[in-house]
Each structure stands twice: as structure tokens, then as C-alpha cells.
Design a protein around this motif. Sequence first.
Motif, short mmCIF file in Angstrom:
data_model
loop_
_atom_site.label_atom_id
_atom_site.label_comp_id
_atom_site.label_asym_id
_atom_site.label_seq_id
_atom_site.Cartn_x
_atom_site.Cartn_y
_atom_site.Cartn_z
N SER A 157 -23.92 15.15 -42.20
CA SER A 157 -23.28 15.46 -41.16
C SER A 157 -24.18 15.85 -39.90
N ARG A 158 -25.53 16.45 -40.27
CA ARG A 158 -26.36 16.59 -39.08
C ARG A 158 -26.94 15.27 -38.49
N LEU A 159 -27.13 14.43 -39.52
CA LEU A 159 -27.72 13.14 -38.97
C LEU A 159 -26.70 12.55 -38.15
N ALA A 160 -25.34 12.60 -38.36
CA ALA A 160 -24.37 11.97 -37.73
C ALA A 160 -24.32 12.67 -36.08
N VAL A 161 -24.42 13.97 -35.96
CA VAL A 161 -24.38 14.55 -34.85
C VAL A 161 -25.54 14.19 -33.92
N GLU A 162 -26.81 14.12 -34.52
CA GLU A 162 -27.99 13.33 -33.78
C GLU A 162 -28.10 12.17 -33.28
N CYS A 163 -27.15 11.28 -33.89
CA CYS A 163 -26.79 9.83 -33.47
C CYS A 163 -26.14 9.99 -32.05
N LEU A 164 -25.50 10.90 -31.61
CA LEU A 164 -24.81 11.24 -30.33
C LEU A 164 -25.60 11.31 -29.19
N ALA A 165 -26.83 11.81 -29.45
CA ALA A 165 -27.53 12.38 -28.41
C ALA A 165 -27.72 11.59 -27.03
N SER A 166 -27.76 10.30 -27.22
CA SER A 166 -27.79 9.56 -26.06
C SER A 166 -26.66 9.23 -25.10
N LEU A 167 -25.43 9.72 -25.68
CA LEU A 167 -24.14 9.51 -24.77
C LEU A 167 -24.03 10.87 -23.79
N PRO A 168 -23.60 10.58 -22.63
CA PRO A 168 -23.65 11.60 -21.62
C PRO A 168 -22.47 12.52 -22.10
N PRO A 169 -22.75 13.79 -21.62
CA PRO A 169 -21.77 14.91 -21.84
C PRO A 169 -20.26 14.62 -21.32
N SER A 170 -19.63 14.95 -22.27
CA SER A 170 -18.00 14.64 -22.21
C SER A 170 -17.17 15.16 -23.14
N ALA A 171 -16.03 15.41 -22.83
CA ALA A 171 -14.76 16.16 -23.83
C ALA A 171 -14.90 15.34 -25.20
N LYS A 179 -13.78 6.28 -25.02
CA LYS A 179 -13.84 7.31 -23.91
C LYS A 179 -15.38 7.86 -23.77
N ALA A 180 -16.10 8.17 -24.50
CA ALA A 180 -17.31 8.76 -24.56
C ALA A 180 -18.27 7.60 -23.80
N THR A 181 -17.98 6.38 -24.25
CA THR A 181 -18.87 5.18 -23.77
C THR A 181 -18.50 4.66 -22.61
N MET A 182 -17.27 5.02 -22.16
CA MET A 182 -16.82 4.47 -20.81
C MET A 182 -16.30 5.53 -19.87
N ALA A 183 -17.48 6.34 -19.41
CA ALA A 183 -17.20 7.43 -18.50
C ALA A 183 -16.30 7.12 -17.36
N ASN A 184 -15.48 7.97 -17.15
CA ASN A 184 -14.63 7.85 -15.97
C ASN A 184 -13.53 6.69 -15.85
N LYS A 232 -17.23 13.30 -26.28
CA LYS A 232 -18.43 13.51 -27.18
C LYS A 232 -18.39 14.71 -27.96
N GLN A 233 -18.01 15.84 -27.09
CA GLN A 233 -17.99 17.33 -27.80
C GLN A 233 -17.22 17.04 -29.22
N ALA A 234 -15.95 16.42 -28.67
CA ALA A 234 -15.21 16.25 -30.22
C ALA A 234 -15.48 15.61 -31.10
N LEU A 235 -16.29 14.61 -30.84
CA LEU A 235 -17.17 13.67 -31.94
C LEU A 235 -17.99 14.54 -32.69
N GLN A 236 -18.83 15.32 -31.94
CA GLN A 236 -19.48 16.34 -32.73
C GLN A 236 -18.88 17.40 -33.26
N ASP A 237 -17.76 17.91 -32.81
CA ASP A 237 -16.96 18.68 -33.78
C ASP A 237 -16.22 18.25 -34.87
N ILE A 238 -15.80 17.02 -34.78
CA ILE A 238 -15.54 16.30 -36.02
C ILE A 238 -16.65 16.18 -37.04
N ALA A 239 -17.91 16.19 -36.66
CA ALA A 239 -18.82 16.18 -37.83
C ALA A 239 -19.05 17.47 -38.50
#
Length: 323
Positions: A292-306, A58-63, A308-315
Motif C-alpha cells: 500500500s505504501r509503495l502504491a501511494v509513492e507511485c502517485l507522487a508525480s501527479l499534480p494535486p487534485s481531488a 481525471k488525475a492525468t487530464m487536469a481541467n 489524486k487524493q481519492a487514489l491515495q485514500d483508496i490505498a
Amino acid sequence: MTSVTSLFAPVETDLDLLTHNLKGLVGARHPILSAAAEHLFGAGGKRLRPAIVLLLAKATMANQEITPKHRRLAEITEMIHTASLVHDDVVDESSVRRGVPTVHSRFGNRIAVLAGDFLFAQSSWYLANLDNLRVVKLLSQVIMDLAEGEIQQGLNRFDTSLSIEAYLEKSYFKTASLLANSAKATGVLSDISEVTINQLYAYGRHLGLAFQIVDDILDFTSSDEVLGKPACSDLRSGNLTAPVLYTMAEQPFLATLIEREFAEASDFDQAIELIHQGNGIQKSRDLAAEQSRLAVECLASLPPSAAKQALQDIADYVLRRVF
């Protein structure tokens, strides 16, 4: 505390469909295998790995809708994970997992080994039918890594010379490889840039390592009921994890207890006491926090979305289990 399943809200319906499909994919060709599948996929697992695949899709296939190939990848990921658990439980002689009887304790070792083999074979079949050679290579590597991790763990039992680096390598093979390579495969199927594909791999790697370190901490800090298996079982079987390795550096006598494989009556209880008295658990928390911190940093290039937020929250959730 927020439950991990509540973080899967963006893909909740997709996960329900996945659970239904998994039982069908294993199939009803043999009643015993069908019963084992029902037992495995109805055992209340968190579905963390397929959820991450679906969230990354979902995070990489926006809309756009999640594609059938993404869905099948999520199913394959869970089948590989479950197959590895079935075999691990046989090797470790574990009678319960997630608070329910393991396949081998319910159906016997022979059926458990065959059920694990069957799941690996089924996952390989569905993997080949994705018709994407790069994805086939990525997930085939995972199956090799799982075996390598199990072999390393078996060869290193009660080995007090084990380093943190060797522990992390084994943890990568046993836990993080599946998350890392399935995350990378998701990016391949989404046809995104090579840079972002590699960042997804790194996200899965760091998250998987954090997850394993946290599990190894919980083995010393949680009850049998919370763990769904006997506490401190890793140490008792000679599997030396981060809290043990850090404590040995401070308390050399712990190595003596381990080297004689807890031969004397009070050895094991004394070892547990040394681990709780020292800084090994806290140092392990710090190690997990860094991953965990490094994992969240790896998501920086993804556009904002629910998603992406969930992936950050999982970490963050993985870490909160021990803080």
C-alpha cells in the motif's frame, strides 16, 4: 470507517453511467444472458477497478473532461473482471459471492461458462474498437494473466513447498495484472510521459497485491456474512495464501495437516487454530502495508487534485480493512 464508495466522489456520476452502460453493452440479444448481466452488474460490487481508471483519467487530464475512450476502458476493465469472477466461481464451485447466488448456482454451469466467455468476447470487441494497439496489447495480456493465475492456483493446491514469491506472482496474475495494466492503459490514452505511465502501472500493481493480501487475511478474520462467501474457503480447497505460508514457517505441523488434505476430522479446525495463534496474520498485514505504501509513492508525480487524493485514500482504505 469510511466506505470505499464514498472515496469515489470525484467520479460518482461517471460510475452511475458506467453501471447503466454495462447492462446495455452485454445486451438483450438473449434473455438468459441479459438476466445474467442484470444479476452480475446489479450485485452490489464496489466497482473499484473502473473507479480507479476514471480517477486516473481525471488525475492525468487536469481541467479536462474524461474522454469517451477512458470511459470505454473503464467499462472493459469491469467486464474483464466480472468475466473472471464468473469463471472462478465455476472452478471453485462457489455458491455465493458478495452475499448473492453466483451465476452458475442460479443459471447452471453451462450458462455461467457461456456468460463468462461472452463477457470476455465482448470486452475484446470493445477493446479492439478503441483503435489503440498498445492498449489492446495491455488488456489482452490481462486476459492471459488471469488464465495463468487460475492454472497456477489449480496446480499448486495443497503444495506446502509454495514460496511467498510464488504466491505474490500468482496474486499478480489473478488480481494485480488487471489493475496494473488498466492503469497503464489509462496513462496511454491520456498521452502522458512514459515515466508517469510506468508509475501508474506500478501503482496498480502494488495496490492489486495489497488488495489480494488483505482479502486473504480477511478469509481468516471475517465472518461468512461480511465476506459474502464461506470463511476459510481458500485453505479448505488447498489454496495456500500469505497467512498460511508465514504460519507454516513457524509451525511445521500445519504443513503436515495440509499435506494430508485435512483427512482427519479435527485437522481443519486445528489448522485454523494454528494460524490464529501464530504471527502469520500479522506478517501478512505488514506485507500488505508495504504494498500500500509503495502504491501511494507511485502517485507522487501527479499534480494535486481531488482525484489524486481519492487514489491515495483508496490505498489507505484497502489497508484499513485489516487494521
